[in-house]
Design a protein around this motif. Structure first.
Motif, short mmCIF file in Angstrom:
data_model
loop_
_atom_site.label_atom_id
_atom_site.label_comp_id
_atom_site.label_asym_id
_atom_site.label_seq_id
_atom_site.Cartn_x
_atom_site.Cartn_y
_atom_site.Cartn_z
N ILE A 1 61.86 31.17 63.56
CA ILE A 1 61.55 31.71 62.34
C ILE A 1 62.29 32.91 62.16
CG2 ILE A 1 60.00 31.96 60.48
CD1 ILE A 1 59.96 28.98 61.36
N GLU A 2 63.14 33.51 61.29
CA GLU A 2 63.72 34.71 61.13
C GLU A 2 62.84 34.80 59.89
OE1 GLU A 2 65.39 36.66 62.92
OE2 GLU A 2 66.61 34.92 64.30
N PHE A 3 61.92 35.96 60.15
CA PHE A 3 60.93 36.55 58.95
C PHE A 3 61.28 37.93 58.59
CE2 PHE A 3 57.13 38.78 57.67
CZ PHE A 3 56.77 38.26 56.60
N THR B 1 61.42 38.13 64.59
CA THR B 1 61.57 36.62 64.84
C THR B 1 60.74 36.29 65.56
OG1 THR B 1 64.18 37.39 65.10
CG2 THR B 1 63.46 35.22 66.13
N TYR B 2 60.18 35.12 65.02
CA TYR B 2 59.05 34.21 65.71
C TYR B 2 59.70 32.89 66.48
CZ TYR B 2 55.66 37.03 62.95
OH TYR B 2 54.94 37.75 62.61
N GLU B 3 59.12 32.68 67.55
CA GLU B 3 59.71 31.24 68.19
C GLU B 3 58.42 30.50 68.22
OE1 GLU B 3 60.74 30.22 72.65
OE2 GLU B 3 62.44 31.34 71.94
N ASN C 1 59.96 40.80 55.38
CA ASN C 1 59.02 41.23 54.44
C ASN C 1 59.45 42.05 53.44
OD1 ASN C 1 56.38 42.21 53.63
ND2 ASN C 1 56.21 43.92 54.88
N GLN C 2 59.12 41.39 52.33
CA GLN C 2 59.71 42.09 51.03
C GLN C 2 58.43 42.41 50.04
OE1 GLN C 2 62.51 43.78 50.25
NE2 GLN C 2 63.39 43.18 52.17
N ILE C 3 56.97 42.25 50.48
CA ILE C 3 55.82 42.76 49.62
C ILE C 3 55.49 43.97 49.92
CG2 ILE C 3 55.06 40.47 49.94
CD1 ILE C 3 52.92 41.22 51.78
N GLU C 4 54.43 44.44 49.22
CA GLU C 4 53.97 45.92 48.97
C GLU C 4 53.16 46.43 50.37
OE1 GLU C 4 52.91 45.86 44.43
OE2 GLU C 4 52.41 44.28 45.84
N PHE C 5 52.94 45.49 51.39
CA PHE C 5 52.36 46.19 52.62
C PHE C 5 53.06 45.53 53.57
CE2 PHE C 5 48.80 44.86 49.29
CZ PHE C 5 47.96 45.99 49.55
N PRO C 6 52.71 46.31 54.83
CA PRO C 6 53.05 45.77 56.17
C PRO C 6 52.50 44.33 56.45
CG PRO C 6 52.51 47.93 56.50
CD PRO C 6 52.07 47.52 55.15
N THR C 7 53.00 43.51 57.11
CA THR C 7 52.15 42.07 57.18
C THR C 7 52.84 41.51 58.67
OG1 THR C 7 51.90 40.12 56.10
CG2 THR C 7 54.35 40.96 56.18
N THR C 8 52.26 40.53 58.96
CA THR C 8 52.57 39.59 60.05
C THR C 8 52.59 38.05 59.68
OG1 THR C 8 50.42 39.29 61.04
CG2 THR C 8 51.82 41.11 62.00
N VAL C 9 52.88 37.12 60.40
CA VAL C 9 52.69 35.67 60.17
C VAL C 9 51.96 35.01 61.32
CG1 VAL C 9 53.56 33.42 59.53
CG2 VAL C 9 54.82 35.66 58.75
N HIS C 10 50.85 34.72 61.16
CA HIS C 10 49.86 33.73 62.12
C HIS C 10 50.14 32.46 61.95
CE1 HIS C 10 47.06 32.52 64.73
NE2 HIS C 10 45.96 32.08 63.59
#
Length: 567
Positions: free
Chosen positions: A137-139, A177-179, A141-150
């Motif tokens: 997964i090539e992630f 990049t998530y694997e 971030n274009q929102i208003e906060f730092p983020t991650t994906v769990h």
């Protein structure tokens, strides 16, 4: 406190009992804040209140002591694209997917709101992949906060788990990049693990469906449906602001007043007579436990978080706590229109009474047409899943082992307004095991993460929350005892999530679980003592926490490590 557990709690804990309980907007503008208002600063508004639960005296001018947040302030209408319904991405081993978190416009009941979305969709794209496959997964971030994906429920490499132990937050405009490794068949979901109570509530969530290699892994059905349950808190002016640096609604979590299924308020489904459907259900709400009723249909529970059940069971309703998943099969035998309901026994603490309450989540229309392929015979038999029984049987020698670790669930408060403290002293005369609805909306709204600390305490050491860090080795099988202390300031049920591993619910208050299923999230009712058996199969640095978004941000989490063993 007297412990009386209705059958619906046993279903939620043991995930297999059969039961039954009784249980508007006109202006078309951008309302996350209204975009026609010349402002770049959020302002607190009191959320909608149930008039049967009156405001406390002296509280009319109180506001949460944190800065309010609304998405998309300062942007114009043309800056924000409309979100689209989710796409289905059929993936193969080795595939790469681009995933972006961004600001979007959403229309709910004829009114537009500024929200977030993955790939500009609601929910995020459904990732369908075969069991034992790996996907990149090539992630971005274009929102208003730092983020991650769990990647909730996956037993994969901890470096891609999206937590503080795994990675630094992805800053605005940056990528990671998530694997992912899909070890177990079933339904999973993905969401942020930074300011989850804001970002997830604004629409950052999506499902993963992992397909088993066996064609007969599940029963034959005519159709499969993904259902993501959610709620959101809005009034005539738009979204009720969130606390920017610390959550509001920290006592009970942020209950919404508008119900969503797959990001919409008008879920509809057309089926033929005698059609059998398989529903994959996920609860992504901040705090609400749903009690689903498929009115006019027959329902069979097949699986939950990480596996099928040992034995299928018929049921009349499906309680599902935050972050849990259930796989159910539903048979519609007669033509007509049937609602899918959230049917609860609500509580009014001010009046000291219960009352039935129903929300319509969606509508199913059954036609006069006979289904093309009839699967009612398979539906009308209850399968015993020998593969699951054999898997769980390997762990039976550990069922009666001594408890390895214990946690007590409690809460501490400070600097709350005096009327709230006085009211809560009376409120604790009765404490429900499960809070199905917001029983004290004003007090809940004014209670922030700066004033409320939700606690996981290790009674062996006295340590709490992130001061706890447990060490295990790969292959360890741990009995974890959880006690939800009822003798505290407004105790609350907790959906307890263990990252990267799977567990069994062995018992509640000494009553053994008669029908097991592998879980990653289990509800712990108020006053209950629940024993979990956790298989430490996956090396890495992980978390355990309450999955109510406001409780997590108010401290209710700990870390643990599973070390790789040398051959």
């Amino acid at each position: 406190m007297q412990k009386l557990y209705p059958k619906f709690l046993l279903l939620m804990i043991f995930a297999g009992a059969s039961l039954s309980i009784q249980a508007q907007h006109e202006h078309h503008n951008i309302a996350g804040h209204a975009m026609n208002m010349d402002t770049s600063k959020a302002v607190w508004r009191m959320p909608p209140m149930n008039m049967e639960m009156p405001m406390l005296p002296g509280m009319h001018n109180e506001l949460p002591p944190v800065e309010p947040f609304i998405a998309g302030l300062g942007l114009t209408k043309e800056d924000i694209p409309f979100a689209k319904p989710r796409e289905i991405l059929e993936l193969a081993d080795g595939d790469t997917v681009e995933l972006q978190a961004s600001i979007v416009r959403r229309t709910l009941e004829g009114k537009d709101y500024v929200m977030y979305g993955y790939n500009g969709q609601y929910p995020g794209p459904l990732l369908k992949a075969p069991q034992n496959s790996t996907v990149v997964i090539e992630f971005n971030n274009q929102i208003e906060f730092p983020t991650t994906v769990h990647w909730h429920g996956l037993r994969h490499d901890y470096r891609f788990d999206g937590t503080m132990f795994a990675q630094d937050p992805v800053m605005i405009g940056e990528s990671f990049t998530y694997e992912l490794f899909f070890r177990d068949a079933g339904v999973y979901w993905y969401h942020p693990h930074v300011l989850e109570y804001i970002q997830q509530d604004l629409g950052l969530y999506g499902n993963m469906l992992v397909a088993p290699p066996e064609e007969d892994y599940y029963n034959p059905v005519n159709k499969e449906e993904m259902l993501i349950l959610d709620d959101i808190l809005i009034d005539d002016q738009g979204m009720i602001p969130w606390g920017k640096s610390s959550p509001t609604h920290a006592l009970m979590g942020r209950f919404g007043n508008v119900m969503l299924v797959n990001g919409k308020t008008d879920y509809k489904l057309n089926v033929d007579k005698n059609e059998v459907l398989r529903f994959y259900i996920t609860n992504v709400a901040n705090t609400r436990t749903f009690n689903m009723v498929f009115e006019g249909a027959k329902v069979k529970v097949v699986g939950s978080d990480v596996s099928k059940f040992e034995e299928e069971v018929y049921t009349e309703n499906v309680p599902i706590a935050v972050a849990e998943r259930y796989i159910v099969e539903v048979l519609y035998e007669e033509p007509g229109t049937y609602p899918i309901l959230n049917s609860i026994q609500a509580i009014n603490h001010f009046r000291g009474e219960f009352y039935p309450h129903k929300d319509t989540l969606g509508m199913v229309t059954v036609s006069e047409n006979k289904v093309g392929e009839n699967h009612t015979e398979a539906f009308n038999s209850l399968r015993v899943n020998e593969d699951v029984k054999e898997d769980i049987a390997e762990f039976e020698p550990y069922f009666n082992k001594p408890v390895d670790k214990e946690l007590e669930m409690t809460v501490a408060v400070k600097n709350l307004p005096i009327p709230i403290m006085q009211s809560m002293q009376l409120d604790t005369a009765y404490v429900p095991h499960i809070e199905w609805n917001d029983t004290m909306p004003m007090m809940n709204w004014l209670s922030t993460g700066k004033q409320v600390e939700w606690i996981l305490r290790d009674p062996a050491t006295g340590q709490k929350n992130m001061d706890i860090y447990w060490d295990f080795k790969k292959g360890d099988v741990i009995k974890l005892r959880l006690f939800n202390d009822p003798d505290t300031f407004h105790p609350m049920n907790h959906p307890f999530h263990i990252h990267g591993q799977r567990h069994l619910v062995l018992s509640m208050d000494g009553v053994e679980n008669p029908n097991m299923v592998w879980k990653d999230t289990s509800i712990i009712p108020v006053g209950a003592t629940v024993d979990l058996l956790v298989e430490m199969s996956n090396p890495g640095k992980w978390m355990m926490h309450c999955h109510i978004g406001e409780h997590l941000d108010a401290g209710m989490m700990l870390g643990f490590e599973v070390e790789e063993t040398t051959p």
